[in-house]
Design a protein around this motif. Structure first.
Motif, PDB file in Angstrom:
ATOM      1  N   LEU A  59       0.852  -1.185   0.000  1.00 51.19           N
ATOM      2  CA  LEU A  59       0.000   0.000   0.000  1.00 51.19           C
ATOM      3  C   LEU A  59       0.890   1.238   0.000  1.00 51.19           C
ATOM      4  O   LEU A  59       1.899   1.287   0.707  1.00 51.19           O
ATOM      5  N   PHE A  60       0.503   2.232  -0.788  1.00 50.60           N
ATOM      6  CA  PHE A  60       1.264   3.473  -0.862  1.00 50.60           C
ATOM      7  C   PHE A  60       0.878   4.399   0.302  1.00 50.60           C
ATOM      8  O   PHE A  60      -0.180   4.244   0.917  1.00 50.60           O
ATOM      9  N   SER A  61       1.747   5.350   0.567  1.00 50.33           N
ATOM     10  CA  SER A  61       1.451   6.356   1.591  1.00 50.33           C
ATOM     11  C   SER A  61       0.439   7.334   1.007  1.00 50.33           C
ATOM     12  O   SER A  61       0.787   8.397   0.487  1.00 50.33           O
ATOM     13  N   ASP A  62      -0.823   6.971   1.084  1.00 50.11           N
ATOM     14  CA  ASP A  62      -1.894   7.736   0.461  1.00 50.11           C
ATOM     15  C   ASP A  62      -3.211   7.319   1.112  1.00 50.11           C
ATOM     16  O   ASP A  62      -3.244   6.502   2.035  1.00 50.11           O
ATOM     17  N   THR A  63      -4.316   7.866   0.620  1.00 50.28           N
ATOM     18  CA  THR A  63      -5.624   7.527   1.179  1.00 50.28           C
ATOM     19  C   THR A  63      -6.041   6.122   0.758  1.00 50.28           C
ATOM     20  O   THR A  63      -5.514   5.560  -0.211  1.00 50.28           O
ATOM     21  N   ILE A  64      -6.983   5.566   1.501  1.00 49.00           N
ATOM     22  CA  ILE A  64      -7.520   4.254   1.150  1.00 49.00           C
ATOM     23  C   ILE A  64      -8.136   4.290  -0.245  1.00 49.00           C
ATOM     24  O   ILE A  64      -7.932   3.380  -1.062  1.00 49.00           O
ATOM     25  N   PHE A  65      -8.855   5.373  -0.543  1.00 43.91           N
ATOM     26  CA  PHE A  65      -9.503   5.502  -1.847  1.00 43.91           C
ATOM     27  C   PHE A  65      -8.482   5.473  -2.981  1.00 43.91           C
ATOM     28  O   PHE A  65      -8.640   4.750  -3.977  1.00 43.91           O
ATOM     29  N   ASN A  66      -7.395   6.236  -2.843  1.00 50.11           N
ATOM     30  CA  ASN A  66      -6.373   6.273  -3.883  1.00 50.11           C
ATOM     31  C   ASN A  66      -5.605   4.968  -3.978  1.00 50.11           C
ATOM     32  O   ASN A  66      -5.144   4.587  -5.056  1.00 50.11           O
ATOM     33  N   GLY A 124     -11.797   9.764   8.827  1.00 48.07           N
ATOM     34  CA  GLY A 124     -11.801  10.173   7.430  1.00 48.07           C
ATOM     35  C   GLY A 124     -12.336   9.119   6.483  1.00 48.07           C
ATOM     36  O   GLY A 124     -12.474   9.376   5.283  1.00 48.07           O
ATOM     37  N   GLY A 125     -12.617   7.936   6.993  1.00 49.29           N
ATOM     38  CA  GLY A 125     -13.189   6.891   6.147  1.00 49.29           C
ATOM     39  C   GLY A 125     -12.287   6.522   4.984  1.00 49.29           C
ATOM     40  O   GLY A 125     -11.123   6.168   5.180  1.00 49.29           O
ATOM     41  N   TYR A 126     -12.825   6.629   3.779  1.00 51.86           N
ATOM     42  CA  TYR A 126     -12.072   6.260   2.577  1.00 51.86           C
ATOM     43  C   TYR A 126     -10.941   7.245   2.278  1.00 51.86           C
ATOM     44  O   TYR A 126     -10.101   6.978   1.419  1.00 51.86           O
ATOM     45  N   HIS A 127     -10.921   8.377   2.977  1.00 54.18           N
ATOM     46  CA  HIS A 127      -9.849   9.358   2.793  1.00 54.18           C
ATOM     47  C   HIS A 127      -8.801   9.265   3.902  1.00 54.18           C
ATOM     48  O   HIS A 127      -7.949  10.143   4.045  1.00 54.18           O
ATOM     49  N   TYR A 128      -8.836   8.180   4.657  1.00 51.76           N
ATOM     50  CA  TYR A 128      -7.852   7.937   5.710  1.00 51.76           C
ATOM     51  C   TYR A 128      -6.506   7.582   5.071  1.00 51.76           C
ATOM     52  O   TYR A 128      -6.423   6.757   4.161  1.00 51.76           O
ATOM     53  N   ASN A 129      -5.427   8.231   5.530  1.00 48.59           N
ATOM     54  CA  ASN A 129      -4.085   7.967   4.987  1.00 48.59           C
ATOM     55  C   ASN A 129      -3.485   6.750   5.696  1.00 48.59           C
ATOM     56  O   ASN A 129      -3.321   6.750   6.907  1.00 48.59           O
ATOM     57  N   VAL A 130      -3.173   5.735   4.920  1.00 50.51           N
ATOM     58  CA  VAL A 130      -2.699   4.470   5.501  1.00 50.51           C
ATOM     59  C   VAL A 130      -1.216   4.497   5.834  1.00 50.51           C
ATOM     60  O   VAL A 130      -0.684   3.531   6.384  1.00 50.51           O
ATOM     61  N   ILE A 177     -13.678   0.404   7.257  1.00 50.60           N
ATOM     62  CA  ILE A 177     -13.160   1.614   6.613  1.00 50.60           C
ATOM     63  C   ILE A 177     -13.909   2.842   7.127  1.00 50.60           C
ATOM     64  O   ILE A 177     -13.304   3.889   7.410  1.00 50.60           O
ATOM     65  N   GLU A 178     -15.221   2.729   7.271  1.00 50.17           N
ATOM     66  CA  GLU A 178     -16.030   3.854   7.751  1.00 50.17           C
ATOM     67  C   GLU A 178     -15.677   4.235   9.184  1.00 50.17           C
ATOM     68  O   GLU A 178     -15.822   5.390   9.579  1.00 50.17           O
TER      69      GLU A 178
END
Length: 594
Positions: free
Chosen positions: A435-442, A474-480, A469-470
């Protein structure tokens, strides 16, 4: 490619670097024009000082002195403006050129076969795309154009000096051969030192990248002290290489100052002798020559340094172009891209080796593999580690090329398909989730603008991941964060499963997709798998035989060869490799339960 590290300068390599300047031709022309202008006006101030001394100061001409002073101030302001513009343009030229080159390098690296990365340290590639490219930028800002300016200034100064008094000029130039010899020695020594520095930078980056990425393993096995000692040695070598390069500077610059002082001493001795012999000789010429000496020796002194900056840029260019010249690219040989794939897969007498192409006796990891999967069927690959299961998936995606046989999808050779189209239609869920350092959505869409938010939510609900995820901030915009460090292994696996879902593949590959998750998460994934496999060709690799009992075909691999084929029940009746593996797993479960 010829080496930059030899005595001869590699003009063909410089020509290749200069090709990246073409889009910025106007900036380059202005930079060269300003270089010539600065070289031309550099002698103006010393000439004005000598002229003022002879024509105004000695004659007491106050108004003439005032006019010349104003002229000198105007000239100084203009020179400052020109120098500012020159520095700005040369740096802009260099940074613009390497921006384009860095894009080319990254684009090329992203298309290289996995075989290239198997043998090339990631830290080395980082060095090539960052610090080596910065040395190329120095070719423009501190190397080539600056050298042209210095050489022009030397030519202009010497021309004027010979025109003013050729005998005085010859006296000043007597120590010049010593400077040329010292410069040549310094140039050779510093070039070797810089090459050592570049090599140690690459080693340092490689070590840091590998050990920071694997920090968990280091801490698990309490290897911090041992790895610290290794790093200390590498860092010491880097320090020593830098000290050596600085040592050469510490010797060279005082030698240049000494030779410059000798020229000044000869000038004063010869000039004073001439003035005494010829009282009518204007003293302003002596003053002008004193100023000229500093202006003459400064660029000569810096030429050696700038030439080595140019050489180091060329060394960096050679390394970068070596990456660009790497031919280990998966050739996009076909343009077939039908609207829909049915997903009929056929392997026919496939032989594959990870060894270099063209070797006489390659070590085959897949040997004469043949099987077929009809559209909508599920095939399972079973075998011990190293049996060839993951290799089968790699060659299906054309990450590596086979040596013999053929692989077809819907009766077309996989090489006939457009490469991007082929890989978009084969979704793979791996055991080791990245997983990249980015949001779950991305991380799910991989920044694909064609995938809508609603599609992602729908896929997450199918997998059973929507609720967790919810609950995240931030839900889907949470940075992993990097590599999904803030998620559990099971959560990361679910996200990778959603990623495969939203791309709506014709073929689904599950490579140990449930081996890293707990029982509850595995049940969620298994339920989603059952739905996903409907009307979709699926290839499952699993050590847990309980996850593949429903497969239409199970292939048992051992040392790259197919040992058994059949359904779960058929293979149990054979009482062979699969039966022994099945009994071993379930007897272990039974013992554990007992």
């Amino acid at each position: 490619m010829s080496k930059v590290t030899g005595d001869a300068f590699n003009f063909s390599l410089l020509k290749r670097v200069m090709a990246y300047v073409r889009p910025y031709r106007a900036i380059f022309i202005w930079s060269v024009a300003l270089t010539i202008l600065l070289a031309a006006i550099a002698p103006a101030r010393p000439l004005l000082v000598g002229y003022t001394l002879d024509k105004h100061i000695l004659k007491g001409d106050y108004y003439g002195l005032l006019n010349v002073t104003i002229l000198m101030l105007v000239l100084l302001v203009l020179q400052t403006i020109f120098q500012y513009a020159h520095t700005l343009l040369t740096n802009k030229l260099g940074q613009s050129a390497i921006r384009d080159l860095r894009i080319n390098v990254f684009n090329h690296i992203s298309k290289l076969r996995l075989k290239f990365f198997d043998k090339t340290p990631i830290g080395q590639l980082i060095t090539r795309t960052v610090s080596d490219l910065e040395t190329i930028a120095d070719i423009f800002s501190e190397g080539l154009i600056a050298m042209i300016g210095d050489m022009l200034q030397v030519i202009v100064l010497m021309t004027i000096m010979f025109w003013m008094d050729w005998k005085l000029t010859l006296a000043v130039l007597i120590p010049m051969p010593f400077l040329i010899i010292a410069t040549r020695i310094f140039q050779k020594a510093i070039k070797v030192a810089f090459q050592e520095v570049r090599a140690e930078v690459s080693n340092l980056n490689t070590f840091l990248q590998e050990h920071i990425s694997g920090i968990a393993i280091i801490q698990y096995f309490a290897r911090e002290d041992q790895e610290y000692k290794k790093f200390e040695k590498i860092n010491s070598r880097y320090r020593d290489a830098n000290i050596r390069s600085n040592w050469y500077y510490s010797i060279f610059f005082p030698v240049v100052e000494l030779i410059s002082a000798m020229s000044l001493g000869l000038l004063i001795w010869y000039g004073a002798k001439t003035v005494l012999a010829k009282p009518d000789l204007d003293p302003g010429i002596i003053t002008t020559f004193i100023m000229f000496i500093n202006m003459l020796f400064r660029p000569i002194r810096e030429l050696a340094d700038k030439f080595n900056t140019l050489q180091m840029g060329m060394v960096g260019a050679e390394r970068v172009f070596k990456v660009l010249d790497t031919q280990e690219i998966t050739v996009n040989s076909g343009n077939l891209a039908p609207k829909k794939l049915d997903g009929n897969i056929a392997f026919k007498n496939v032989w594959f080796s990870y060894d270099q192409d063209g070797e006489e006796d390659p070590k085959y990891v897949l040997k004469d593999i043949s099987f077929e999967v009809k559209s909508g069927q599920t095939i399972a690959l079973v075998g011990a580690t190293g049996a060839g299961k993951s290799s089968t998936i790699n060659i299906l995606n054309r990450f590596y090329e086979i040596q013999k046989g053929s692989i077809t999808i819907d009766q077309h050779n996989i090489q006939d398909y457009n490469l991007s189209y082929l890989r978009r239609n084969i979704a793979t869920v791996l055991q080791d989730v990245f997983l990249f350092s980015d949001t779950i959505f991305n991380n799910i869409t991989l920044n694909n603008p064609d995938i809508e938010y609603e599609e992602v939510v729908e896929a997450a609900k199918k997998v059973g991941a929507h609720d967790f995820i919810e609950r995240l901030p931030g839900g889907y915009h949470y940075n992993v964060m990097e590599r999904g460090a803030t998620l559990s292994a099971g959560q990361a696996q679910l996200i990778s499963f959603i990623r495969a879902l939203v791309y709506k593949p014709a073929i689904l590959v599950l490579d140990e997709a449930t081996s890293s998750v707990d029982t509850e998460t595995e049940m969620l994934i298994q339920n989603a798998i059952d739905k996903l496999m409907q009307d979709r060709t699926s290839i499952v690799i699993a050590h847990r035989l309980s996850t593949i009992q429903k497969a239409d075909l199970i292939i048992v691999l051992d040392k790259g060869e197919i040992k058994e084929k059949g359904t779960h029940q058929q293979l149990l009746k054979l009482d062979g490799y699969y039966k022994r593996l099945y009994d071993l797993q379930f007897s272990s479960v039974g013992i554990a339960k007992g």
